[in-house]
Scaffold this active site. Sequence first.
Site, short mmCIF file in Angstrom:
data_model
loop_
_atom_site.label_atom_id
_atom_site.label_comp_id
_atom_site.label_asym_id
_atom_site.label_seq_id
_atom_site.Cartn_x
_atom_site.Cartn_y
_atom_site.Cartn_z
N GLN A 11 -41.82 -7.44 -16.47
CA GLN A 11 -41.57 -7.93 -15.96
C GLN A 11 -42.48 -9.35 -16.33
OE1 GLN A 11 -38.81 -7.53 -12.04
NE2 GLN A 11 -40.30 -5.44 -12.21
N ALA A 61 -48.23 -0.68 -17.45
CA ALA A 61 -48.11 0.12 -16.49
C ALA A 61 -46.81 1.38 -16.58
CB ALA A 61 -48.80 -0.39 -15.08
N TYR A 126 -47.90 7.51 -8.32
CA TYR A 126 -48.55 5.85 -9.06
C TYR A 126 -49.47 5.48 -8.14
CZ TYR A 126 -47.47 1.59 -9.77
OH TYR A 126 -47.18 -0.11 -9.69
N LYS A 130 -52.67 4.08 -10.28
CA LYS A 130 -53.74 2.44 -10.59
C LYS A 130 -55.12 2.69 -9.93
CE LYS A 130 -51.16 -0.47 -11.41
NZ LYS A 130 -50.86 -1.07 -13.08
#
Length: 295
Positions: A11, A61, A126, A130
């Site tokens: 995106q 990611a 997640y 991160k």
Amino acid sequence: MKVLITGSNGQVGTCLVKQLQACPKTEILAVDRNELDITSQSDVVKTVNEFKPHIIINAAAHTAVDKAETEVDLSYAINRDGPLYLAQAAENIGAALLHISTDYVFAGDKEGIYSESDTVNPQGVYGTSKLAGEKAVLEACSRAVILRTAWVFGEEGNNFVKTMLSLAEQRDELGIVADQFGGPTYAGDIAAALITIANDIVKQGNSFDHQYGIYHFSGLPHTSWCGFAQTIFDKAVEQKVLDKAPIVKGINTEDYPTPAKRPANSKLDTQKITETFGIQACDWQRALNQLVDYQ
């Protein structure tokens, strides 16, 4: 300015490529996972040393929040190890690394908005992976900017806006979570923010040094997923993308169980990035003015 973009088909990556292509005196190397596996240290070193970018923007990611609960090794490989290798390679050639992170590094149980200095406490794989990536980047690269964002949407890829428009074609009534709050963020605005920072780094050189670190960038006004959905439908009807809006019923998180826990509060304080770079919070409602592009 030479810019290496990883995750170029995502995106944000797609928006970065489009916007940088319009920038004068800018050379771009845009790679997706098929062209550069960031989890391979040797591949990262080879690509960085050959291209010698001034700026590396890591838009790659593993963002499948629920899948991450079982794909633990993959999550850490992409979200921690890959950024570490990029950071080390950037440091070796004197490049700056701009790395995208997430609101999921926070527990989501705070009253009010989260600033960059607030205590991190991720609740799932997640967010934990991160956060590990953030720490690895900051430790390995002296010229690193971490950009935490939230609720990303755009014309490319899978996201909440596209899902809502698709469901609205199929159903007359939708139950949407109303007790999780955050700031929807347009991918094109994230790209623009990163490019502004990249340009400042190149222009300022060593005088930029004190501005490296963590920044928050997301949308205003804050809303719930339910409120976000209602705005999408209202604008879609106005723009004749939908003939009619479905009825939106607010539900609680417990009514829509998921493998991974979502933060109840994803509201990010964007004051620091505004004061430092003049970058305003994303106007996510404006970003919904061309919903035909999301179909």
